[in-house]
Write an enzyme that holds these catalytic residues in place. Structure first.
Site, mmCIF file in Angstrom:
data_model
loop_
_atom_site.group_PDB
_atom_site.id
_atom_site.type_symbol
_atom_site.label_atom_id
_atom_site.label_comp_id
_atom_site.label_asym_id
_atom_site.label_seq_id
_atom_site.Cartn_x
_atom_site.Cartn_y
_atom_site.Cartn_z
ATOM 1 N N TRP A 33 -10.634 30.764 -9.661
ATOM 2 C CA TRP A 33 -11.877 30.775 -8.863
ATOM 3 C C TRP A 33 -13.025 31.412 -9.622
ATOM 4 O O TRP A 33 -12.851 32.430 -10.297
ATOM 5 C CB TRP A 33 -11.616 31.577 -7.592
ATOM 6 C CG TRP A 33 -12.836 32.004 -6.847
ATOM 7 C CD1 TRP A 33 -13.571 33.134 -7.053
ATOM 8 C CD2 TRP A 33 -13.478 31.310 -5.772
ATOM 9 N NE1 TRP A 33 -14.624 33.193 -6.171
ATOM 10 C CE2 TRP A 33 -14.587 32.087 -5.370
ATOM 11 C CE3 TRP A 33 -13.214 30.106 -5.097
ATOM 12 C CZ2 TRP A 33 -15.432 31.705 -4.329
ATOM 13 C CZ3 TRP A 33 -14.065 29.738 -4.050
ATOM 14 C CH2 TRP A 33 -15.157 30.523 -3.675
ATOM 15 N N MET A 34 -14.223 30.851 -9.458
ATOM 16 C CA MET A 34 -15.453 31.443 -9.995
ATOM 17 C C MET A 34 -16.486 31.522 -8.886
ATOM 18 O O MET A 34 -16.632 30.585 -8.110
ATOM 19 C CB MET A 34 -15.964 30.537 -11.123
ATOM 20 C CG MET A 34 -17.441 30.659 -11.431
ATOM 21 S SD MET A 34 -18.068 29.276 -12.450
ATOM 22 C CE MET A 34 -17.664 29.838 -14.071
ATOM 23 N N ASN A 35 -17.211 32.663 -8.802
ATOM 24 C CA ASN A 35 -18.472 32.644 -8.037
ATOM 25 C C ASN A 35 -19.599 33.211 -8.879
ATOM 26 O O ASN A 35 -19.758 32.739 -10.027
ATOM 27 C CB ASN A 35 -18.340 33.174 -6.606
ATOM 28 C CG ASN A 35 -17.862 34.580 -6.411
ATOM 29 O OD1 ASN A 35 -16.690 34.864 -6.580
ATOM 30 N ND2 ASN A 35 -18.737 35.482 -6.032
ATOM 31 N N ASP A 36 -20.377 34.130 -8.396
ATOM 32 C CA ASP A 36 -21.658 34.508 -9.021
ATOM 33 C C ASP A 36 -21.669 34.650 -10.548
ATOM 34 O O ASP A 36 -20.754 35.255 -11.114
ATOM 35 C CB ASP A 36 -22.099 35.896 -8.538
ATOM 36 C CG ASP A 36 -21.951 36.103 -7.070
ATOM 37 O OD1 ASP A 36 -21.706 35.137 -6.343
ATOM 38 O OD2 ASP A 36 -22.081 37.257 -6.641
ATOM 39 N N PHE A 95 -17.102 43.757 -8.568
ATOM 40 C CA PHE A 95 -18.076 42.834 -7.991
ATOM 41 C C PHE A 95 -19.274 42.638 -8.922
ATOM 42 O O PHE A 95 -19.372 43.232 -9.986
ATOM 43 C CB PHE A 95 -18.520 43.352 -6.616
ATOM 44 C CG PHE A 95 -17.592 42.973 -5.478
ATOM 45 C CD1 PHE A 95 -16.300 42.527 -5.716
ATOM 46 C CD2 PHE A 95 -18.023 43.059 -4.159
ATOM 47 C CE1 PHE A 95 -15.446 42.171 -4.669
ATOM 48 C CE2 PHE A 95 -17.187 42.708 -3.101
ATOM 49 C CZ PHE A 95 -15.906 42.265 -3.357
ATOM 50 N N SER A 96 -20.232 41.859 -8.450
ATOM 51 C CA SER A 96 -21.342 41.413 -9.312
ATOM 52 C C SER A 96 -22.177 42.552 -9.868
ATOM 53 O O SER A 96 -22.258 43.633 -9.284
ATOM 54 C CB SER A 96 -22.241 40.464 -8.522
ATOM 55 O OG SER A 96 -21.558 39.254 -8.345
ATOM 56 N N ASP A 160 -24.043 44.961 -6.228
ATOM 57 C CA ASP A 160 -24.739 44.046 -7.135
ATOM 58 C C ASP A 160 -25.915 44.713 -7.872
ATOM 59 O O ASP A 160 -27.065 44.270 -7.781
ATOM 60 C CB ASP A 160 -25.238 42.799 -6.369
ATOM 61 C CG ASP A 160 -24.154 42.156 -5.516
ATOM 62 O OD1 ASP A 160 -22.960 42.388 -5.804
ATOM 63 O OD2 ASP A 160 -24.494 41.431 -4.559
ATOM 64 N N TRP A 297 -20.773 29.596 -0.198
ATOM 65 C CA TRP A 297 -19.827 30.298 0.671
ATOM 66 C C TRP A 297 -19.567 29.489 1.933
ATOM 67 O O TRP A 297 -20.436 28.762 2.395
ATOM 68 C CB TRP A 297 -20.382 31.674 1.079
ATOM 69 C CG TRP A 297 -20.414 32.637 -0.051
ATOM 70 C CD1 TRP A 297 -21.530 33.218 -0.598
ATOM 71 C CD2 TRP A 297 -19.300 33.151 -0.790
ATOM 72 N NE1 TRP A 297 -21.170 34.049 -1.628
ATOM 73 C CE2 TRP A 297 -19.811 34.021 -1.770
ATOM 74 C CE3 TRP A 297 -17.918 32.941 -0.729
ATOM 75 C CZ2 TRP A 297 -19.000 34.699 -2.674
ATOM 76 C CZ3 TRP A 297 -17.101 33.611 -1.636
ATOM 77 C CH2 TRP A 297 -17.650 34.484 -2.587
HETATM 78 C C1 FRU Z 1 -22.337 37.142 -3.670
HETATM 79 C C2 FRU Z 1 -21.271 38.206 -3.537
HETATM 80 C C3 FRU Z 1 -21.774 39.525 -4.066
HETATM 81 C C4 FRU Z 1 -20.513 40.231 -4.448
HETATM 82 C C5 FRU Z 1 -19.652 39.096 -4.953
HETATM 83 C C6 FRU Z 1 -18.198 39.262 -4.701
HETATM 84 O O1 FRU Z 1 -21.871 35.856 -3.772
HETATM 85 O O2 FRU Z 1 -20.858 38.309 -2.192
HETATM 86 O O3 FRU Z 1 -22.580 40.240 -3.174
HETATM 87 O O4 FRU Z 1 -20.730 41.188 -5.445
HETATM 88 O O5 FRU Z 1 -20.124 37.925 -4.324
HETATM 89 O O6 FRU Z 1 -17.456 38.272 -5.335
#
Ligand code: FRU
Length: 474
Positions: A33-36, A95-96, A160, A297
């Protein structure tokens, strides 16, 4: 969980990833999985892009920082996992956060996320590296925590950090929210990056402007101070902010005496369905470049459902500037060298024009009241880009699998109101994503997952195209 364990797992298992929907010219995690985007920075001659990463499954889990480098913003080389959740203060997730370079040392400031008996604790931490590959978490961690936010915000939504230096002082701007659930940014100061002042409110949102502001980035651009960030539940206004998780750019100025932000104006950054948590880097040409997570999301996670063992992609990097007090964007210039082009002569033809078998880039300059473009088309399956009565709409309704989410089952398109019928369109179509750039100003980014294989492009209602060029990725 350590970075070594993560990298061993990745090496052993990445061959099992199903490539069917993997993009060709966008960054994705090798597996999982990848997000920010995190820590986006130009360092020792290359773009470094870190990202929220869970290697062990194609769903969100205890966050690591994945890491890749690129010369041009489209060819990416994976590097070892940069951070893993392996300390008391970050054991449920790194986290980010952002990156910062001083004396050739690359610093990462990120949020340590811990959940204890259902209670969340988010604190700000530092890691550093001399080679840009291997990171060591500082023994002083966490460097910003409960004591720094007493009476200001809850430790549960405090994340963040954006780290930067100005006139010999370090600053960190961190996302939070107020007791009555309005988005908030806090600012902290330090002489040495380790000892931080108590926080101050840098900017606070109003009701309707989101219950939490995530992933702030703050930088100077064309004489203005810009904040880009991602509000959750920003209220829809016209065609803007119709995603539940939006992104916006604020234009204004920082008062460095009071450490507060004077806001002049703001608007949504990207007008598509899949664009979140953008972050910027400054390149050696002095251009500010952004990229974002090209997914959303609370939506159907198709590659996970299909058991493909990966999820999530970044957008193409984009150059940004301020024009007429608006935050505008166009593709990063180095991207163009990575495509082969062909000019299409559509002048003589009329009606429904099929102009290419599988274009990955289309540049069309059109001046007309309406048209319909079918992209990635195979019979009754296509993406639709249409223009009528001053409204440009991009729809994935007929483009394969339905991607529903918290916005509802029939939320499959987005529209922009334009000021004139003159449209210079640049369209990048990768295996499961489309990015439309409009008049070198705005963009619409979207994922799509086809069931059929052909990927033709055609246009209906073409009257006059002063330029029509297509390209394929080299
Ligand atoms: C945004 C977020 C950040 C958090 C990260 C967790 O997409 O919810 O606020 O640091 O993703 O994966």
């Amino acid at each position: 969980m350590s970075t070594i364990k993560a990298d061993q797992y990745i090496d052993k298992n990445k061959k099992n990833v199903n490539p069917e929907y993997r993009n060709e010219f966008h960054l994705m995690a090798p597996i999982g999985w990848m997000n920010d985007p995190n820590g986006f920075i130009f360092y020792k001659g290359q773009y470094h892009l870190f990202y929220q990463f869970y290697p062990y499954d194609s769903i969100w889990g205890p966050m690591h920082w994945g890491h890749a480098v690129s010369d041009d913003g489209v060819h990416w080389q994976d590097l070892p996992t940069a951070l893993a959740p392996d300390q008391d203060y970050d054991r449920d997730g790194c986290f980010s956060g952002t990156a910062y370079v001083e004396d050739d040392i690359l610093y990462l400031m990120y949020t340590g996320h811990v959940v204890e008996e259902g209670v969340v604790r988010q604190v700000q931490c530092l890691a550093k590296s001399e080679d840009g590959i291997h990171f060591e978490k500082l023994k002083e961690n966490p460097v910003i925590h409960e004591e720094h936010i007493e009476g200001l915000c809850s430790i549960q939504d405090f994340r963040d950090p954006k780290l930067f230096k100005r006139e010999g002082r370090y600053y960190s701007i961190v996302a939070a929210n107020t007791e009555d659930k309005r988005g908030q940014l806090l600012i902290f100061e330090s002489e040495n990056m380790l000892d931080w002042s108590k926080g101050k409110v840098f900017l606070e949102g109003q009701k309707d402007q989101g219950i939490m502001w995530e992933c702030p980035d703050v930088f100077e651009l064309d004489g203005k101070d810009v904040i880009i960030m991602s509000p959750i539940q920003m209220k829809q206004q016209g065609y803007e902010y119709s995603n539940i998780s939006s992104t916006l750019a604020m234009i204004g100025s920082i008062d460095w005496e009071t450490l507060t932000y004077e806001l002049e104006t703001f608007h949504e950054i990207d007008r598509g369905l899949d664009f979140y948590a953008p972050q910027s880097a400054l390149n050696p040409q002095g251009k500010r470049v952004i990229t974002a997570w090209m997914q959303m999301w609370d939506r159907r996670n198709l590659t996970h459902e299909l058991g493909h063992q990966w999820s999530g992609s970044m957008t193409l990097p984009r150059e940004v500037k301020i024009e007429d007090n608006r935050f505008v964007q166009s593709p990063l210039s180095s991207i163009y060298d990575q495509f082969h082009y062909e000019t299409v002569d559509l002048e003589a033809k009329e009606g429904f024009q099929s102009f290419a078998d599988n274009p990955q880039y289309i540049h069309a300059v059109l001046n007309q009241e309406s048209f319909k473009m079918h992209l990635a088309e195979d019979g009754d399956e296509y993406l639709l880009l249409s223009y009528q009565e001053g409204i440009l709409t991009l729809s994935r309704e007929k483009a394969g699998y339905a991607i529903w989410g918290n916005e509802g089952d029939d939320y499959h398109s987005r529209s922009i109101e334009l000021e004139s019928d003159h449209l210079a369109l640049e369209i990048f179509i990768d295996v499961s994503s489309i990015e439309v750039f409009i008049n070198q100003k705005m963009s619409m980014s979207m994922t799509f997952y086809k069931k059929k294989t052909e990927r033709k492009a055609s246009i209906q209602g073409l009257e006059h195209a002063s330029s029509f060029k297509i390209g394929v990725f080299q």
